[in-house]
Write a protein that holds these residues in place. Structure first.
Motif, PDB file in Angstrom:
ATOM      1  N   LEU A  43       8.297  11.952  52.200  1.00  0.00           N
ATOM      2  CA  LEU A  43       8.689  12.788  51.070  1.00  0.00           C
ATOM      3  C   LEU A  43       7.447  13.244  50.305  1.00  0.00           C
ATOM      4  CD1 LEU A  43      10.744  14.140  49.249  1.00  0.00           C
ATOM      5  CD2 LEU A  43      11.025  11.955  48.050  1.00  0.00           C
ATOM      6  N   GLN A  44       6.518  12.345  50.105  1.00  0.00           N
ATOM      7  CA  GLN A  44       5.279  12.705  49.400  1.00  0.00           C
ATOM      8  C   GLN A  44       4.518  13.775  50.179  1.00  0.00           C
ATOM      9  OE1 GLN A  44       4.400  11.895  46.348  1.00  0.00           O
ATOM     10  NE2 GLN A  44       2.593  13.180  46.514  1.00  0.00           N
ATOM     11  N   GLU A  45       4.445  13.636  51.508  1.00  0.00           N
ATOM     12  CA  GLU A  45       3.765  14.637  52.343  1.00  0.00           C
ATOM     13  C   GLU A  45       4.466  15.990  52.243  1.00  0.00           C
ATOM     14  OE1 GLU A  45       3.629  13.049  56.320  1.00  0.00           O
ATOM     15  OE2 GLU A  45       2.430  11.330  55.684  1.00  0.00           O
ATOM     16  N   ALA A  46       5.794  15.993  52.251  1.00  0.00           N
ATOM     17  CA  ALA A  46       6.547  17.247  52.141  1.00  0.00           C
ATOM     18  C   ALA A  46       6.280  17.909  50.788  1.00  0.00           C
ATOM     19  CB  ALA A  46       8.036  16.992  52.338  1.00  0.00           C
ATOM     20  N   GLU A  51       3.543  22.088  47.598  1.00  0.00           N
ATOM     21  CA  GLU A  51       2.599  22.466  46.532  1.00  0.00           C
ATOM     22  C   GLU A  51       1.454  23.305  47.084  1.00  0.00           C
ATOM     23  OE1 GLU A  51       2.866  22.147  43.220  1.00  0.00           O
ATOM     24  OE2 GLU A  51       4.851  21.322  43.605  1.00  0.00           O
ATOM     25  N   ALA A  52       0.949  22.951  48.256  1.00  0.00           N
ATOM     26  CA  ALA A  52      -0.128  23.725  48.874  1.00  0.00           C
ATOM     27  C   ALA A  52       0.349  25.139  49.198  1.00  0.00           C
ATOM     28  CB  ALA A  52      -0.613  23.032  50.145  1.00  0.00           C
ATOM     29  N   ALA A  53       1.586  25.261  49.651  1.00  0.00           N
ATOM     30  CA  ALA A  53       2.134  26.576  49.976  1.00  0.00           C
ATOM     31  C   ALA A  53       2.284  27.435  48.722  1.00  0.00           C
ATOM     32  CB  ALA A  53       3.474  26.425  50.674  1.00  0.00           C
ATOM     33  N   GLN A  54       2.543  26.804  47.584  1.00  0.00           N
ATOM     34  CA  GLN A  54       2.720  27.561  46.346  1.00  0.00           C
ATOM     35  C   GLN A  54       1.423  28.214  45.879  1.00  0.00           C
ATOM     36  OE1 GLN A  54       5.919  28.159  45.079  1.00  0.00           O
ATOM     37  NE2 GLN A  54       6.141  27.262  47.107  1.00  0.00           N
ATOM     38  N   GLU A  57      -1.182  33.368  47.783  1.00  0.00           N
ATOM     39  CA  GLU A  57      -0.909  34.542  46.951  1.00  0.00           C
ATOM     40  C   GLU A  57       0.123  35.479  47.564  1.00  0.00           C
ATOM     41  OE1 GLU A  57      -4.192  36.559  45.193  1.00  0.00           O
ATOM     42  OE2 GLU A  57      -5.302  34.692  44.970  1.00  0.00           O
ATOM     43  N   ASP A  58       0.083  35.694  48.863  1.00  0.00           N
ATOM     44  CA  ASP A  58       1.030  36.607  49.511  1.00  0.00           C
ATOM     45  C   ASP A  58       2.434  36.013  49.421  1.00  0.00           C
ATOM     46  OD1 ASP A  58       2.525  37.217  52.321  1.00  0.00           O
ATOM     47  OD2 ASP A  58       1.411  38.985  51.603  1.00  0.00           O
ATOM     48  N   VAL A  59       3.356  36.703  48.772  1.00  0.00           N
ATOM     49  CA  VAL A  59       4.686  36.165  48.507  1.00  0.00           C
ATOM     50  C   VAL A  59       5.458  35.853  49.790  1.00  0.00           C
ATOM     51  CG1 VAL A  59       5.850  38.407  48.265  1.00  0.00           C
ATOM     52  CG2 VAL A  59       6.730  36.402  47.067  1.00  0.00           C
ATOM     53  N   ASN A  60       5.340  36.690  50.802  1.00  0.00           N
ATOM     54  CA  ASN A  60       6.062  36.434  52.053  1.00  0.00           C
ATOM     55  C   ASN A  60       5.483  35.230  52.793  1.00  0.00           C
ATOM     56  OD1 ASN A  60       7.921  38.486  51.708  1.00  0.00           O
ATOM     57  ND2 ASN A  60       6.583  40.010  52.673  1.00  0.00           N
ATOM     58  N   GLU A  61       4.166  35.124  52.799  1.00  0.00           N
ATOM     59  CA  GLU A  61       3.530  33.976  53.457  1.00  0.00           C
ATOM     60  C   GLU A  61       3.828  32.693  52.686  1.00  0.00           C
ATOM     61  OE1 GLU A  61       1.641  31.990  56.466  1.00  0.00           O
ATOM     62  OE2 GLU A  61       2.384  34.041  56.408  1.00  0.00           O
ATOM     63  N   LYS A  62       3.857  32.788  51.373  1.00  0.00           N
ATOM     64  CA  LYS A  62       4.189  31.625  50.534  1.00  0.00           C
ATOM     65  C   LYS A  62       5.593  31.125  50.892  1.00  0.00           C
ATOM     66  CE  LYS A  62       3.297  31.757  46.117  1.00  0.00           C
ATOM     67  NZ  LYS A  62       3.338  31.969  44.642  1.00  0.00           N
ATOM     68  N   ARG A  63       6.549  32.046  51.026  1.00  0.00           N
ATOM     69  CA  ARG A  63       7.914  31.657  51.377  1.00  0.00           C
ATOM     70  C   ARG A  63       7.979  31.039  52.764  1.00  0.00           C
ATOM     71  NH1 ARG A  63      10.572  37.044  48.945  1.00  0.00           N
ATOM     72  NH2 ARG A  63      10.646  36.358  46.787  1.00  0.00           N
ATOM     73  N   GLN A  65       5.543  29.483  54.401  1.00  0.00           N
ATOM     74  CA  GLN A  65       4.875  28.181  54.392  1.00  0.00           C
ATOM     75  C   GLN A  65       5.642  27.139  53.573  1.00  0.00           C
ATOM     76  OE1 GLN A  65       2.173  27.305  56.229  1.00  0.00           O
ATOM     77  NE2 GLN A  65       2.298  29.341  57.132  1.00  0.00           N
ATOM     78  N   SER A  66       6.487  27.579  52.655  1.00  0.00           N
ATOM     79  CA  SER A  66       7.268  26.666  51.813  1.00  0.00           C
ATOM     80  C   SER A  66       8.560  26.221  52.474  1.00  0.00           C
ATOM     81  CB  SER A  66       7.630  27.342  50.485  1.00  0.00           C
ATOM     82  OG  SER A  66       6.488  27.679  49.772  1.00  0.00           O
ATOM     83  N   ALA A  67       9.060  26.979  53.425  1.00  0.00           N
ATOM     84  CA  ALA A  67      10.400  26.746  53.968  1.00  0.00           C
ATOM     85  C   ALA A  67      10.575  25.351  54.569  1.00  0.00           C
ATOM     86  CB  ALA A  67      10.734  27.814  55.011  1.00  0.00           C
ATOM     87  N   VAL A  68       9.691  24.942  55.454  1.00  0.00           N
ATOM     88  CA  VAL A  68       9.846  23.642  56.119  1.00  0.00           C
ATOM     89  C   VAL A  68       9.663  22.478  55.136  1.00  0.00           C
ATOM     90  CG1 VAL A  68       8.910  22.099  57.894  1.00  0.00           C
ATOM     91  CG2 VAL A  68       9.326  24.511  58.424  1.00  0.00           C
ATOM     92  N   PRO A  69       8.595  22.470  54.329  1.00  0.00           N
ATOM     93  CA  PRO A  69       8.473  21.348  53.390  1.00  0.00           C
ATOM     94  C   PRO A  69       9.631  21.260  52.392  1.00  0.00           C
ATOM     95  CG  PRO A  69       6.458  22.674  53.386  1.00  0.00           C
ATOM     96  CD  PRO A  69       7.424  23.334  54.291  1.00  0.00           C
ATOM     97  N   LEU A  70      10.162  22.403  51.981  1.00  0.00           N
ATOM     98  CA  LEU A  70      11.284  22.396  51.049  1.00  0.00           C
ATOM     99  C   LEU A  70      12.525  21.806  51.709  1.00  0.00           C
ATOM    100  CD1 LEU A  70      12.036  23.186  48.187  1.00  0.00           C
ATOM    101  CD2 LEU A  70      12.652  25.451  49.041  1.00  0.00           C
TER     102      LEU A  70
END
Length: 160
Positions: A43-46, A51-54, A57-63, A65-70
Protein backbone atom coordinates in the motif's frame (compact mmCIF):
# COMPACT_ATOMS: atom_id res chain seq x y z
CA UNK A 1 -9.89 31.32 -23.51
CA UNK A 2 -10.87 29.76 -26.78
CA UNK A 3 -11.75 26.06 -26.90
CA UNK A 4 -9.01 25.68 -29.53
CA UNK A 5 -6.40 26.20 -26.81
CA UNK A 6 -7.71 23.71 -24.26
CA UNK A 7 -6.37 20.21 -24.07
CA UNK A 8 -9.15 17.65 -24.36
CA UNK A 9 -8.80 14.08 -23.23
CA UNK A 10 -9.14 11.53 -26.01
CA UNK A 11 -11.38 8.47 -25.65
CA UNK A 12 -8.25 6.31 -25.79
CA UNK A 13 -6.64 8.13 -22.86
CA UNK A 14 -9.87 7.92 -20.87
CA UNK A 15 -10.06 4.15 -21.33
CA UNK A 16 -6.44 3.79 -20.21
CA UNK A 17 -7.10 5.66 -16.98
CA UNK A 18 -10.36 3.97 -15.96
CA UNK A 19 -9.08 0.60 -14.83
CA UNK A 20 -11.53 -1.90 -13.34
CA UNK A 21 -11.05 -2.69 -9.67
CA UNK A 22 -9.04 -5.76 -8.75
CA UNK A 23 -11.40 -8.56 -7.73
CA UNK A 24 -11.87 -9.13 -4.00
CA UNK A 25 -12.01 -12.76 -2.90
CA UNK A 26 -15.23 -13.98 -1.27
CA UNK A 27 -13.17 -15.97 1.27
CA UNK A 28 -12.21 -14.61 4.71
CA UNK A 29 -9.10 -12.44 4.43
CA UNK A 30 -6.83 -14.46 6.73
CA UNK A 31 -3.24 -13.21 6.92
CA UNK A 32 -0.03 -14.13 8.70
CA UNK A 33 1.98 -11.43 10.42
CA UNK A 34 4.36 -11.37 7.43
CA UNK A 35 1.40 -11.16 5.07
CA UNK A 36 -0.04 -8.18 6.95
CA UNK A 37 3.30 -6.37 6.80
CA UNK A 38 3.57 -7.14 3.07
CA UNK A 39 0.11 -5.65 2.43
CA UNK A 40 1.09 -2.52 4.37
CA UNK A 41 4.34 -2.20 2.38
CA UNK A 42 2.53 -2.69 -0.93
CA UNK A 43 0.00 0.00 0.00
CA UNK A 44 2.83 2.39 0.83
CA UNK A 45 4.50 1.63 -2.53
CA UNK A 46 1.21 2.25 -4.37
CA UNK A 47 0.77 5.57 -2.57
CA UNK A 48 4.34 6.61 -3.41
CA UNK A 49 3.84 5.67 -7.08
CA UNK A 50 0.61 7.69 -7.15
CA UNK A 51 2.34 10.71 -5.59
CA UNK A 52 5.16 10.46 -8.13
CA UNK A 53 2.62 10.37 -10.95
CA UNK A 54 0.96 13.52 -9.61
CA UNK A 55 4.20 15.42 -10.27
CA UNK A 56 3.90 14.81 -14.03
CA UNK A 57 2.86 17.97 -15.85
CA UNK A 58 1.15 16.43 -18.89
CA UNK A 59 -2.43 15.77 -17.74
CA UNK A 60 -2.94 12.69 -19.93
CA UNK A 61 0.36 11.13 -18.90
CA UNK A 62 -0.39 11.94 -15.26
CA UNK A 63 -3.70 10.06 -15.55
CA UNK A 64 -2.04 7.12 -17.28
CA UNK A 65 0.71 6.87 -14.66
CA UNK A 66 -1.80 7.28 -11.79
CA UNK A 67 -4.25 4.60 -12.92
CA UNK A 68 -2.48 1.46 -11.68
CA UNK A 69 -1.29 2.82 -8.31
CA UNK A 70 -4.74 4.27 -7.64
CA UNK A 71 -6.45 0.95 -8.42
CA UNK A 72 -3.90 -0.96 -6.32
CA UNK A 73 -4.30 1.45 -3.40
CA UNK A 74 -8.08 0.90 -3.41
CA UNK A 75 -7.57 -2.89 -3.43
CA UNK A 76 -4.90 -2.90 -0.74
CA UNK A 77 -6.84 -0.52 1.50
CA UNK A 78 -9.82 -2.89 1.37
CA UNK A 79 -7.63 -5.95 2.00
CA UNK A 80 -6.04 -4.27 5.02
CA UNK A 81 -9.45 -3.20 6.32
CA UNK A 82 -10.73 -6.79 6.19
CA UNK A 83 -7.50 -8.54 7.22
CA UNK A 84 -7.85 -11.09 10.01
CA UNK A 85 -4.44 -11.68 11.58
CA UNK A 86 -3.97 -15.36 12.44
CA UNK A 87 -1.11 -16.09 14.85
CA UNK A 88 1.37 -18.80 13.91
CA UNK A 89 0.23 -22.23 15.09
CA UNK A 90 1.70 -23.28 18.43
CA UNK A 91 1.29 -27.01 17.82
CA UNK A 92 2.69 -29.06 14.99
CA UNK A 93 0.55 -32.16 15.40
CA UNK A 94 -2.01 -31.10 12.77
CA UNK A 95 -1.84 -28.90 9.68
CA UNK A 96 -3.27 -25.43 10.29
CA UNK A 97 -3.16 -21.95 8.76
CA UNK A 98 0.48 -20.84 8.98
CA UNK A 99 1.88 -24.39 9.10
CA UNK A 100 4.77 -25.44 6.90
CA UNK A 101 3.99 -28.88 5.50
CA UNK A 102 6.29 -31.31 3.74
CA UNK A 103 4.56 -34.03 1.73
CA UNK A 104 5.35 -36.60 -0.91
CA UNK A 105 3.37 -37.13 -4.06
CA UNK A 106 2.65 -40.49 -5.67
CA UNK A 107 5.18 -39.70 -8.42
CA UNK A 108 7.96 -39.41 -5.79
CA UNK A 109 8.24 -35.62 -5.63
CA UNK A 110 8.67 -34.18 -2.14
CA UNK A 111 7.37 -30.65 -1.70
CA UNK A 112 7.27 -28.17 1.17
CA UNK A 113 4.78 -25.31 1.41
CA UNK A 114 3.63 -22.88 4.06
CA UNK A 115 -0.13 -22.34 4.16
CA UNK A 116 -0.86 -18.60 4.09
CA UNK A 117 -3.43 -15.99 3.03
CA UNK A 118 -4.47 -15.46 -0.56
CA UNK A 119 -2.53 -12.22 -1.09
CA UNK A 120 0.74 -13.68 0.17
CA UNK A 121 0.55 -17.02 -1.63
CA UNK A 122 3.39 -17.65 -4.10
CA UNK A 123 4.05 -21.33 -4.87
CA UNK A 124 7.45 -20.48 -6.40
CA UNK A 125 8.43 -18.99 -3.03
CA UNK A 126 7.06 -21.97 -1.09
CA UNK A 127 3.70 -20.59 0.02
CA UNK A 128 0.18 -21.64 -0.97
CA UNK A 129 -3.20 -20.13 -0.20
CA UNK A 130 -5.35 -21.72 2.49
CA UNK A 131 -8.17 -21.94 -0.08
CA UNK A 132 -6.10 -23.87 -2.63
CA UNK A 133 -7.18 -27.49 -3.22
CA UNK A 134 -3.92 -28.88 -1.79
CA UNK A 135 -4.09 -26.75 1.36
CA UNK A 136 -7.76 -27.56 1.92
CA UNK A 137 -7.02 -31.30 1.70
CA UNK A 138 -4.10 -30.95 4.16
CA UNK A 139 -5.83 -28.82 6.83
CA UNK A 140 -6.56 -30.72 10.02
CA UNK A 141 -4.47 -33.74 9.00
CA UNK A 142 -1.41 -35.22 10.76
CA UNK A 143 1.98 -36.65 9.82
CA UNK A 144 1.50 -39.99 8.04
CA UNK A 145 -1.98 -39.15 6.75
CA UNK A 146 -2.58 -39.75 3.05
CA UNK A 147 -5.01 -37.33 1.43
CA UNK A 148 -6.39 -36.80 -2.03
CA UNK A 149 -5.25 -33.68 -3.84
CA UNK A 150 -7.00 -33.54 -7.16
CA UNK A 151 -6.31 -36.75 -9.05
CA UNK A 152 -3.31 -37.58 -6.84
CA UNK A 153 -2.71 -38.75 -3.31
CA UNK A 154 -0.16 -37.05 -1.08
CA UNK A 155 1.36 -38.23 2.20
CA UNK A 156 2.22 -35.76 4.94
CA UNK A 157 5.86 -36.24 5.98
CA UNK A 158 6.29 -33.36 8.46
CA UNK A 159 4.57 -30.31 9.91
CA UNK A 160 6.46 -27.29 11.22
Amino acid sequence: MSVAFTKEESAETASETLLPDRPISPHPNLVTEAGLKALQAQLQEAREAYEAAQAIEDVNEKRRQSAVPLRDARYLTERLRTAQLVPDPVATDVVAFGSTVTFSRADGRVQTYRIVGEDEADPKAGTISFVSPVARSLMGKSVGDVVGAGAQEIEILSIA
